[in-house]
Design a protein around this motif. Structure first.
Motif, PDB file in Angstrom:
ATOM      1  N   LEU A 182       0.984  -1.293  -0.172  1.00 58.87           N
ATOM      2  CA  LEU A 182      -0.044  -0.171  -0.075  1.00 58.87           C
ATOM      3  C   LEU A 182       0.455   1.436   0.562  1.00 58.87           C
ATOM      4  CD1 LEU A 182      -2.541   1.394   0.941  1.00 58.87           C
ATOM      5  CD2 LEU A 182      -2.726   1.504   2.568  1.00 58.87           C
ATOM      6  N   ALA A 183       0.923   1.973  -0.835  1.00 58.86           N
ATOM      7  CA  ALA A 183       1.371   3.566  -1.801  1.00 58.86           C
ATOM      8  C   ALA A 183       0.123   4.901  -0.974  1.00 58.86           C
ATOM      9  CB  ALA A 183       2.094   3.183  -2.374  1.00 58.86           C
ATOM     10  N   ALA A 184       1.363   5.805  -0.132  1.00 56.25           N
ATOM     11  CA  ALA A 184       0.785   6.882  -0.450  1.00 56.25           C
ATOM     12  C   ALA A 184       1.575   7.963  -0.796  1.00 56.25           C
ATOM     13  CB  ALA A 184       0.123   6.507   1.488  1.00 56.25           C
ATOM     14  N   SER A 185       0.782   8.895  -0.914  1.00 59.08           N
ATOM     15  CA  SER A 185       1.855  10.339  -1.360  1.00 59.08           C
ATOM     16  C   SER A 185       1.520  11.771  -0.487  1.00 59.08           C
ATOM     17  CB  SER A 185       2.657  10.503  -2.409  1.00 59.08           C
ATOM     18  OG  SER A 185       0.663  10.805  -3.648  1.00 59.08           O
ATOM     19  N   ALA A 186       1.805  12.621   0.275  1.00 57.22           N
ATOM     20  CA  ALA A 186       1.436  13.219   0.966  1.00 57.22           C
ATOM     21  C   ALA A 186       2.732  14.524   0.822  1.00 57.22           C
ATOM     22  CB  ALA A 186       0.532  13.517   1.944  1.00 57.22           C
ATOM     23  N   GLY A 187       1.733  15.621   0.945  1.00 60.46           N
ATOM     24  CA  GLY A 187       3.039  16.873   0.736  1.00 60.46           C
ATOM     25  C   GLY A 187       4.314  16.693   0.183  1.00 60.46           C
ATOM     26  N   PRO A 194       2.642  -2.347   4.945  1.00 64.72           N
ATOM     27  CA  PRO A 194       2.179  -3.846   4.122  1.00 64.72           C
ATOM     28  C   PRO A 194       0.749  -4.258   3.959  1.00 64.72           C
ATOM     29  CG  PRO A 194       3.201  -3.897   5.800  1.00 64.72           C
ATOM     30  CD  PRO A 194       3.339  -2.426   5.279  1.00 64.72           C
ATOM     31  N   ALA A 195      -0.171  -4.677   3.813  1.00 66.90           N
ATOM     32  CA  ALA A 195      -1.684  -4.499   3.667  1.00 66.90           C
ATOM     33  C   ALA A 195      -2.154  -5.822   3.118  1.00 66.90           C
ATOM     34  CB  ALA A 195      -2.141  -3.292   3.059  1.00 66.90           C
ATOM     35  N   GLU A 196      -3.214  -5.792   3.080  1.00 59.94           N
ATOM     36  CA  GLU A 196      -3.915  -6.991   2.926  1.00 59.94           C
ATOM     37  C   GLU A 196      -5.005  -6.974   1.922  1.00 59.94           C
ATOM     38  OE1 GLU A 196      -6.706 -10.491   4.328  1.00 59.94           O
ATOM     39  OE2 GLU A 196      -5.236 -10.271   5.784  1.00 59.94           O
ATOM     40  N   ALA A 197      -4.835  -6.714   0.542  1.00 64.82           N
ATOM     41  CA  ALA A 197      -6.375  -7.236   0.046  1.00 64.82           C
ATOM     42  C   ALA A 197      -7.010  -7.400   0.222  1.00 64.82           C
ATOM     43  CB  ALA A 197      -5.729  -7.826  -1.581  1.00 64.82           C
ATOM     44  N   LEU A 198      -8.840  -7.309   0.467  1.00 63.97           N
ATOM     45  CA  LEU A 198     -10.471  -7.086   0.828  1.00 63.97           C
ATOM     46  C   LEU A 198     -11.147  -7.367  -0.842  1.00 63.97           C
ATOM     47  CD1 LEU A 198     -10.731  -5.059   4.029  1.00 63.97           C
ATOM     48  CD2 LEU A 198      -9.749  -6.965   3.779  1.00 63.97           C
ATOM     49  N   ASP A 199     -11.052  -7.074  -1.845  1.00 63.40           N
ATOM     50  CA  ASP A 199     -11.547  -7.073  -3.160  1.00 63.40           C
ATOM     51  C   ASP A 199      -9.987  -7.669  -3.730  1.00 63.40           C
ATOM     52  OD1 ASP A 199     -14.128  -6.448  -2.001  1.00 63.40           O
ATOM     53  OD2 ASP A 199     -13.037  -4.501  -1.735  1.00 63.40           O
ATOM     54  N   ASP A 200     -11.482  -8.553  -5.259  1.00 61.32           N
ATOM     55  CA  ASP A 200      -9.977  -8.789  -6.438  1.00 61.32           C
ATOM     56  C   ASP A 200     -10.324  -7.212  -6.972  1.00 61.32           C
ATOM     57  OD1 ASP A 200     -10.031 -11.266  -5.427  1.00 61.32           O
ATOM     58  OD2 ASP A 200     -11.891 -11.937  -6.151  1.00 61.32           O
ATOM     59  N   GLY A 201      -9.197  -7.173  -7.649  1.00 59.87           N
ATOM     60  CA  GLY A 201      -9.666  -5.556  -8.881  1.00 59.87           C
ATOM     61  C   GLY A 201      -7.644  -6.305  -9.383  1.00 59.87           C
ATOM     62  N   ALA A 202      -8.623  -5.444 -11.044  1.00 57.44           N
ATOM     63  CA  ALA A 202      -7.853  -5.035 -12.042  1.00 57.44           C
ATOM     64  C   ALA A 202      -7.506  -4.216 -11.882  1.00 57.44           C
ATOM     65  CB  ALA A 202      -9.108  -5.256 -13.426  1.00 57.44           C
ATOM     66  N   LEU A 203      -6.190  -4.182 -13.003  1.00 59.12           N
ATOM     67  CA  LEU A 203      -5.583  -2.892 -12.979  1.00 59.12           C
ATOM     68  C   LEU A 203      -6.352  -1.170 -13.053  1.00 59.12           C
ATOM     69  CD1 LEU A 203      -2.571  -1.339 -13.113  1.00 59.12           C
ATOM     70  CD2 LEU A 203      -2.992  -0.896 -15.832  1.00 59.12           C
ATOM     71  N   GLY A 204      -6.670   0.046 -12.144  1.00 60.39           N
ATOM     72  CA  GLY A 204      -7.196   0.577 -12.354  1.00 60.39           C
ATOM     73  C   GLY A 204      -8.440   0.343 -10.766  1.00 60.39           C
ATOM     74  N   VAL A 222      -5.412  -0.259  -7.968  1.00 60.94           N
ATOM     75  CA  VAL A 222      -4.587  -0.952  -8.143  1.00 60.94           C
ATOM     76  C   VAL A 222      -3.502  -0.675  -9.254  1.00 60.94           C
ATOM     77  CG1 VAL A 222      -4.138  -3.374  -9.040  1.00 60.94           C
ATOM     78  CG2 VAL A 222      -6.029  -3.063  -8.022  1.00 60.94           C
ATOM     79  N   THR A 223      -2.558  -0.423  -9.127  1.00 59.10           N
ATOM     80  CA  THR A 223      -1.413  -0.366  -9.938  1.00 59.10           C
ATOM     81  C   THR A 223      -0.691  -0.675 -10.757  1.00 59.10           C
ATOM     82  OG1 THR A 223      -0.211   0.674  -7.719  1.00 59.10           O
ATOM     83  CG2 THR A 223      -1.394   2.771  -8.680  1.00 59.10           C
ATOM     84  N   GLY A 224      -0.888  -1.999 -10.048  1.00 55.03           N
ATOM     85  CA  GLY A 224       0.044  -2.801 -10.341  1.00 55.03           C
ATOM     86  C   GLY A 224      -0.295  -4.103  -9.836  1.00 55.03           C
ATOM     87  N   ARG A 225       0.780  -5.529 -10.341  1.00 54.21           N
ATOM     88  CA  ARG A 225       0.396  -6.793  -9.212  1.00 54.21           C
ATOM     89  C   ARG A 225       0.990  -6.691  -8.002  1.00 54.21           C
ATOM     90  NH1 ARG A 225      -2.098 -10.500 -10.885  1.00 54.21           N
ATOM     91  NH2 ARG A 225      -0.737 -10.455 -13.394  1.00 54.21           N
ATOM     92  N   MET A 229      -2.436   1.740  -4.596  1.00 53.44           N
ATOM     93  CA  MET A 229      -1.971   3.653  -4.620  1.00 53.44           C
ATOM     94  C   MET A 229      -3.184   4.116  -3.317  1.00 53.44           C
ATOM     95  SD  MET A 229      -0.078   6.345  -4.612  1.00 53.44           S
ATOM     96  CE  MET A 229       1.421   5.787  -5.703  1.00 53.44           C
ATOM     97  N   ALA A 230      -3.265   4.446  -1.928  1.00 57.26           N
ATOM     98  CA  ALA A 230      -3.994   4.865  -1.743  1.00 57.26           C
ATOM     99  C   ALA A 230      -4.614   6.327  -1.533  1.00 57.26           C
ATOM    100  CB  ALA A 230      -3.585   4.817   0.416  1.00 57.26           C
ATOM    101  N   GLN A 231      -5.883   6.774  -1.543  1.00 53.27           N
ATOM    102  CA  GLN A 231      -6.545   7.325  -2.450  1.00 53.27           C
ATOM    103  C   GLN A 231      -7.519   8.079  -0.891  1.00 53.27           C
ATOM    104  OE1 GLN A 231      -6.576   8.347  -5.539  1.00 53.27           O
ATOM    105  NE2 GLN A 231      -4.739   6.568  -5.789  1.00 53.27           N
TER     106      GLN A 231
END
Length: 235
Positions: A182-187, A194-204, A222-225, A229-231
């Motif tokens: 799990l990536a995040a950006s601020a400032g 580290p995180a755990e996926a709670l859903d399936d997800g395709a790119l985007g 979802v940004t890749g395999r 990226m946290a929003q």
């Protein structure tokens, strides 16, 4: 006399001596098909050789009757893997799979079912082949068997039918229950956790993930395999 001997020697050169590394010429494809039909004891009709060369092959391509009927010959290569169908118009005994009608011979070669498969099946190389689907073929067809091999079907699929995008499960970049970054950006700063996926997800796709560091559930793109990226503006 010498010319006749040389000509006979050239005609007797085995197919295995040929180099198909640059492709299999159309007239050579036709020769391979006719030779296979003659070896099988099948009457060889007058059919046209493919206008264009087939892809490169590391060995002599294999020629088989498609679905047991020589009315269409299937030319296969084991490495790299590819398959092409060539109509011969031969008449064989027994029931044969119906040939495509209308403008099927004018359309693109598409991936079709070589045998019926059940819902939830994972497609293998033996399940699919290539055949013309006509200029008015359905949307969402595949032209390369590699694009469908290993994918799971959403519904039962019948023999000879094109494999369509909507009939297959999506290709998940993130699978539910799997660990993700799990990536995040601020400032201007970028951090990851580290995180755990709670859903399936395709790119985007936007999915829910559980941040292992904070124990909080957040939404992320979802940004890749196995990466998201946290929003911060998502709730």
């Amino acid at each position: 006399m010498r010319r006749i001997v040389m000509a006979l020697m050239m005609a007797a050169t085995p197919a295995a001596a040929m180099d198909y590394g640059a492709g299999v010429p159309g007239d050579e494809v036709g020769r391979l098909i006719r030779a296979a039909m003659e070896e099988a004891g099948q009457a060889v009709p007058d059919f046209a050789d493919p206008a264009r060369a087939f892809p490169p092959c590391g060995s002599v391509p294999e020629v088989l009757p498609r679905q047991g009927s020589w009315s269409t010959a299937e030319v296969r290569c084991d490495g790299p893997v590819w398959s092409r169908a060539v109509r011969t118009g031969a008449v064989t005994g027994g029931a044969a799979m119906a040939e495509p009608t209308d403008d099927a011979g004018e359309g693109p070669m598409a991936v079709v079912l070589a045998r019926s498969v059940a819902r939830g099946a994972v497609l293998t190389a033996e399940d699919v082949t290539l055949a013309p689907v006509g200029t008015r073929g359905p949307d969402g067809i595949f032209t390369d068997p590699a694009e469908v091999i290993g994918r799971r079907t959403k519904t039962a699929l019948g023999l000879g039918k094109p494999v369509l995008l909507r009939q297959l499960e999506p290709v998940w970049m993130v699978a539910r229950g799997n660990p993700v970054v799990l990536a995040a950006s601020a400032g201007g700063l970028a951090v990851s956790a580290p995180a755990e996926a709670l859903d399936d997800g395709a790119l985007g796709d936007v999915i829910r993930v559980l941040n292992k560091s904070s124990g909080r559930e957040v939404k992320a793109v979802v940004t890749g395999r196995n990466s998201v990226m946290a929003q911060t503006n998502m709730r």
